[in-house]
Design a protein around this motif. Structure first.
Motif, PDB file in Angstrom:
ATOM      1  N   LEU A   7      12.409  17.102  17.483  1.00 11.97           N
ATOM      2  CA  LEU A   7      12.989  18.441  17.565  1.00 11.97           C
ATOM      3  C   LEU A   7      14.496  18.410  17.781  1.00 11.97           C
ATOM      4  O   LEU A   7      15.168  19.422  17.643  1.00 11.97           O
ATOM      5  CB  LEU A   7      12.322  19.236  18.686  1.00 11.97           C
ATOM      6  CG  LEU A   7      10.809  19.458  18.556  1.00 11.97           C
ATOM      7  CD1 LEU A   7      10.323  20.352  19.670  1.00 11.97           C
ATOM      8  CD2 LEU A   7      10.467  20.055  17.206  1.00 11.97           C
ATOM      9  N   TYR A  22      17.326  24.461  14.879  1.00 13.52           N
ATOM     10  CA  TYR A  22      16.438  25.477  15.432  1.00 13.52           C
ATOM     11  C   TYR A  22      16.051  25.132  16.870  1.00 13.52           C
ATOM     12  O   TYR A  22      15.820  26.009  17.691  1.00 13.52           O
ATOM     13  CB  TYR A  22      15.149  25.572  14.611  1.00 13.52           C
ATOM     14  CG  TYR A  22      15.259  26.409  13.364  1.00 13.52           C
ATOM     15  CD1 TYR A  22      15.609  27.755  13.432  1.00 13.52           C
ATOM     16  CD2 TYR A  22      14.978  25.855  12.121  1.00 13.52           C
ATOM     17  CE1 TYR A  22      15.690  28.529  12.283  1.00 13.52           C
ATOM     18  CE2 TYR A  22      15.053  26.621  10.965  1.00 13.52           C
ATOM     19  CZ  TYR A  22      15.420  27.960  11.055  1.00 13.52           C
ATOM     20  OH  TYR A  22      15.489  28.722   9.916  1.00 13.52           O
ATOM     21  N   THR A  23      15.939  23.839  17.130  1.00 13.95           N
ATOM     22  CA  THR A  23      15.340  23.430  18.407  1.00 13.95           C
ATOM     23  C   THR A  23      16.191  22.474  19.236  1.00 13.95           C
ATOM     24  O   THR A  23      15.821  22.121  20.345  1.00 13.95           O
ATOM     25  CB  THR A  23      13.985  22.746  18.130  1.00 13.95           C
ATOM     26  OG1 THR A  23      14.138  21.852  17.029  1.00 13.95           O
ATOM     27  CG2 THR A  23      12.915  23.759  17.803  1.00 13.95           C
ATOM     28  N   SER A  54      17.464  23.909  22.827  1.00 15.75           N
ATOM     29  CA  SER A  54      16.421  24.149  23.832  1.00 15.75           C
ATOM     30  C   SER A  54      15.643  22.876  24.175  1.00 15.75           C
ATOM     31  O   SER A  54      15.182  22.702  25.303  1.00 15.75           O
ATOM     32  CB  SER A  54      15.479  25.272  23.393  1.00 15.75           C
ATOM     33  OG  SER A  54      15.173  25.155  22.039  1.00 15.75           O
ATOM     34  N   GLN A 113      17.255  34.117  23.696  1.00 16.62           N
ATOM     35  CA  GLN A 113      16.722  32.998  24.469  1.00 16.62           C
ATOM     36  C   GLN A 113      15.215  32.866  24.247  1.00 16.62           C
ATOM     37  O   GLN A 113      14.688  31.792  23.979  1.00 16.62           O
ATOM     38  CB  GLN A 113      17.029  33.264  25.957  1.00 16.62           C
ATOM     39  CG  GLN A 113      16.515  32.228  26.922  1.00 16.62           C
ATOM     40  CD  GLN A 113      17.356  30.968  26.864  1.00 16.62           C
ATOM     41  OE1 GLN A 113      18.539  31.009  26.544  1.00 16.62           O
ATOM     42  NE2 GLN A 113      16.734  29.835  27.157  1.00 16.62           N
ATOM     43  N   MET A 124      14.398  31.683  20.750  1.00 20.98           N
ATOM     44  CA  MET A 124      14.614  30.239  20.599  1.00 20.98           C
ATOM     45  C   MET A 124      13.483  29.444  21.249  1.00 20.98           C
ATOM     46  O   MET A 124      13.079  28.399  20.757  1.00 20.98           O
ATOM     47  CB  MET A 124      15.957  29.807  21.195  1.00 20.98           C
ATOM     48  CG  MET A 124      17.215  30.207  20.408  1.00 20.98           C
ATOM     49  SD  MET A 124      17.028  30.439  18.625  1.00 20.98           S
ATOM     50  CE  MET A 124      17.020  28.767  18.011  1.00 20.98           C
ATOM     51  N   TRP A 137      10.659  29.276  18.799  1.00 19.77           N
ATOM     52  CA  TRP A 137      10.911  28.220  17.807  1.00 19.77           C
ATOM     53  C   TRP A 137      10.560  26.856  18.401  1.00 19.77           C
ATOM     54  O   TRP A 137       9.942  26.023  17.749  1.00 19.77           O
ATOM     55  CB  TRP A 137      12.388  28.214  17.396  1.00 19.77           C
ATOM     56  CG  TRP A 137      12.692  29.178  16.288  1.00 19.77           C
ATOM     57  CD1 TRP A 137      13.251  30.418  16.427  1.00 19.77           C
ATOM     58  CD2 TRP A 137      12.442  28.990  14.899  1.00 19.77           C
ATOM     59  NE1 TRP A 137      13.366  31.018  15.195  1.00 19.77           N
ATOM     60  CE2 TRP A 137      12.878  30.163  14.222  1.00 19.77           C
ATOM     61  CE3 TRP A 137      11.898  27.958  14.135  1.00 19.77           C
ATOM     62  CZ2 TRP A 137      12.786  30.320  12.856  1.00 19.77           C
ATOM     63  CZ3 TRP A 137      11.810  28.112  12.758  1.00 19.77           C
ATOM     64  CH2 TRP A 137      12.246  29.279  12.128  1.00 19.77           C
ATOM     65  N   GLN A 138      10.991  26.679  19.630  1.00 12.91           N
ATOM     66  CA  GLN A 138      10.768  25.424  20.331  1.00 12.91           C
ATOM     67  C   GLN A 138       9.261  25.114  20.418  1.00 12.91           C
ATOM     68  O   GLN A 138       8.822  24.016  20.095  1.00 12.91           O
ATOM     69  CB  GLN A 138      11.361  25.571  21.745  1.00 12.91           C
ATOM     70  CG  GLN A 138      11.157  24.393  22.661  1.00 12.91           C
ATOM     71  CD  GLN A 138      12.105  23.292  22.319  1.00 12.91           C
ATOM     72  OE1 GLN A 138      13.067  23.494  21.603  1.00 12.91           O
ATOM     73  NE2 GLN A 138      11.821  22.106  22.824  1.00 12.91           N
ATOM     74  N   MET A 164       7.706  24.727  16.630  1.00 14.07           N
ATOM     75  CA  MET A 164       8.084  23.454  15.998  1.00 14.07           C
ATOM     76  C   MET A 164       7.607  22.269  16.820  1.00 14.07           C
ATOM     77  O   MET A 164       7.264  21.216  16.292  1.00 14.07           O
ATOM     78  CB  MET A 164       9.595  23.390  15.769  1.00 14.07           C
ATOM     79  CG  MET A 164       9.998  24.227  14.559  1.00 14.07           C
ATOM     80  SD  MET A 164      11.778  24.265  14.277  1.00 14.07           S
ATOM     81  CE  MET A 164      12.129  22.628  13.701  1.00 14.07           C
ATOM     82  N   PRO A 224      18.433  25.962  10.325  1.00 19.17           N
ATOM     83  CA  PRO A 224      18.947  27.294  10.025  1.00 19.17           C
ATOM     84  C   PRO A 224      20.228  27.146   9.198  1.00 19.17           C
ATOM     85  O   PRO A 224      20.869  26.100   9.248  1.00 19.17           O
ATOM     86  CB  PRO A 224      19.266  27.866  11.409  1.00 19.17           C
ATOM     87  CG  PRO A 224      19.516  26.670  12.269  1.00 19.17           C
ATOM     88  CD  PRO A 224      18.735  25.525  11.684  1.00 19.17           C
TER      89      PRO A 224
END
Lengths: 425, 114
Positions: free
Chosen positions: A96, A101-102, A105, B24, B27, B30-31, B34, B48
């Motif tokens: 990730l 995108y990740t 985070s 937040q 996201m 997405w975390q 994925m 993106p």
């Protein structure tokens, strides 16, 4: 105090406390193949802190500032190395990091408080892998987890920086080659694995506690770092084993007496002559607490027994009232666990106190011509002590002289010379 | 296992008006999504995209300083995933967090060129 001094002290303290944790997290991010990269990021973060804080003053939460900086630097590196082969992104945890995108985070996740603590402990277990020699274990722990410079590690071991660099290289190679993934061991093997961690910590502690070192700062550092590592184990439920409490207790008792063992001039003061009013009562109380906490489960380790012996010494008001009988019992139990010749030798000292020189001599005869002991100064020093009490001053002096030859420590040599002087006058 | 491209389009309007907290949360979705794909070894990659771009036409001779697509049609990101079939890939795409922003998602299989 100048503001700059304040910043330097804070940074030093922060560096010691946090750099190991940051290194551990970054190794998790980059993989054990990239330990240098992790160390570089931490160094960079510290340099940034120094530069920024010098001009803008300290932030409210320096630790958070440092972590954030390290995190951002790590993000830059990931972006730069996304398509290189240096970092293994096939790992689902790291996968990730390759997508915008990740990335942010995922990075944040890596730096969650709970993860930081776990990664740090996992790294401790990885460093103390049975395949790595104990010397290399401690070298690596000091350098990577305790924020020692190579120079400071070299001082700790009384060896050259070159030797230390070689040791570090070997350990890193081991990690690289075997792609070690640091983790806290499963319950079924945690006992065995923890014992190597504890023995590294205790060795580190002794390195600081024994008076071979002239460098007071290094000694204090080694002591406080080993206690801090042990405390880290106690702070996590998975690693709160009885033997960990026992070692913590033992280190508290020893440290409580540290200032009474050496004179201002660096001469050794032996137990009978130590000023008990200088012993740190808070640490003794803390040690007793830990010793109580160590009394669960069915593990009776050498740490338990050594702590119990230290407790006996720390909690009597004078040398004369020492409970030698109780202490002798603990020594016998220690020898049951492990026929350690050094322990046997110390037991002879107890016999000398309890039953006099004839008994002690008879006991020490058992280990005469022992290969290791013959090279050990304490063996000859104790023989000197026994013969001195047997009123055989010449033999005693000979033994003392032999002991002087065998120790590198100036305070110990000085202490033995005083004994000789006392006999000859 | 085959590979599929997911093309994500639009979503700009909602994206522009979202609060930092909302962003937040988004996201985090997405975390999670994925993350689970990565755990199941279904994620190949994805990114993106910036809105700015250039469009080349007339055999590459003409370069327009913007994407031709507007708003809803603009590709805002892509993902490459592994799946057994188009049906399976579409099933996976249903949980894409981009729908929270009213995006459209196009799922296309990578064509083997024999």
């Amino acid at each position: 105090m100048e503001p700059k001094d304040h910043i330097d002290n804070t940074i030093n303290h922060l560096f010691r406390q946090e750099s190991g944790k940051m290194v551990a997290v970054l190794i998790k991010i980059f993989g054990t193949e990239n330990i240098e990269l992790a160390e570089d990021v931490v160094q960079d973060a510290l340099v940034s802190a120094l530069e920024t804080w010098k001009y803008r003053g300290m932030p409210d939460n320096p630790r958070a500032w440092l972590y954030r900086t390290a995190r951002n630097k790590a993000i830059d590196i990931i972006r730069r190395k996304k398509h290189s082969k240096t970092i293994d992104f096939s790992d689902p945890e790291r996968k990730l990091l390759t997508s915008e995108y990740t990335l942010a985070s995922t990075m944040k996740d890596f730096w969650k408080e709970q993860h930081i603590q776990d990664d740090f402990l996992a790294m401790m277990y990885a460093c103390c892998h049975p395949d790595i020699s104990q010397e290399n274990q401690i070298t690596f722990i000091l350098k990577s987890l305790c924020g020692f410079s190579t120079k400071e590690v070299a001082k700790s071991f009384l060896t050259s920086e070159d030797t230390i660099s070689k040791r570090l290289y070997r350990t890193k190679e081991y990690f690289r080659k075997h792609k070690i993934r640091p983790s806290i061991p499963f319950p079924e093997e945690i006992g065995v694995r923890t014992s190597s961690v504890l023995s590294a910590i205790y060795l580190m502690f002794n390195e600081g506690y024994n008076s071979t070192h002239d460098d007071q700062l290094i000694r204090k550092d080694l002591i406080s770092q080993s206690m801090w590592l042990c405390k880290s184990l106690l702070d996590s439920e998975r690693t709160q084993l009885p033997e960990v409490y026992a070692l913590m207790s033992l280190m508290c008792f020893h440290t409580a007496r540290i200032n009474s063992r050496i004179t201002e001039q660096g001469a050794l003061i032996l137990l009978p002559d130590q000023d008990r009013s200088t012993w740190d009562t808070k640490l003794i109380a803390l040690g007793s607490n830990y010793l109580n906490q160590a009394a669960f489960g069915d593990a009776l380790t050498t740490y338990h027994l050594e702590a119990a012996i230290a407790y006996q010494h720390c909690t009597v008001l004078s040398y004369e009232t020492t409970n030698w009988k109780e202490i002798l019992k603990y020594y016998d139990l220690l020898l049951n666990i492990d026929k350690d010749p050094i322990v046997y030798l110390n037991r002879c000292l107890i016999l000398l106190e309890l039953y006099g020189p004839e008994e002690a001599l008879e006991a020490i005869e058992e280990i005469r011509d022992h290969k290791i002991l013959n090279k050990y100064y304490l063996y000859h020093a104790i023989l000197g002590e026994i013969h001195e009490r047997l009123i055989q001053p010449h033999i005693a002096v000979e033994y003392y002289q032999q002991a002087i030859q065998l120790t590198q420590s100036k305070p110990e040599q000085h202490c033995l010379q005083q004994k000789i002087a006392r006999i000859l006058n | 296992m085959k590979e599929f491209l997911m093309l994500i389009r639009g979503g700009q309007e909602k994206y522009d008006s979202v609060s930092p907290e909302g962003m937040q949360k988004h996201m985090e979705h997405w975390q999670q999504w994925m993350g689970s794909l990565a755990q199941e070894d279904k994620l190949v990659g994805g990114q993106p995209l910036m809105n700015e771009g250039s469009t080349m036409t007339e055999g590459g001779k003409k370069v327009t300083d913007r994407p031709f697509a507007e708003g809803k049609e603009l590709v805002g990101g892509y993902l490459l995933i592994k799946a057994d079939s188009l049906v399976h890939a579409t099933e996976i795409a249903k949980d894409c967090p981009s729908f929270e922003y009213d995006c459209s998602v196009e799922v296309r299989e990578i064509a083997p060129m024999d």
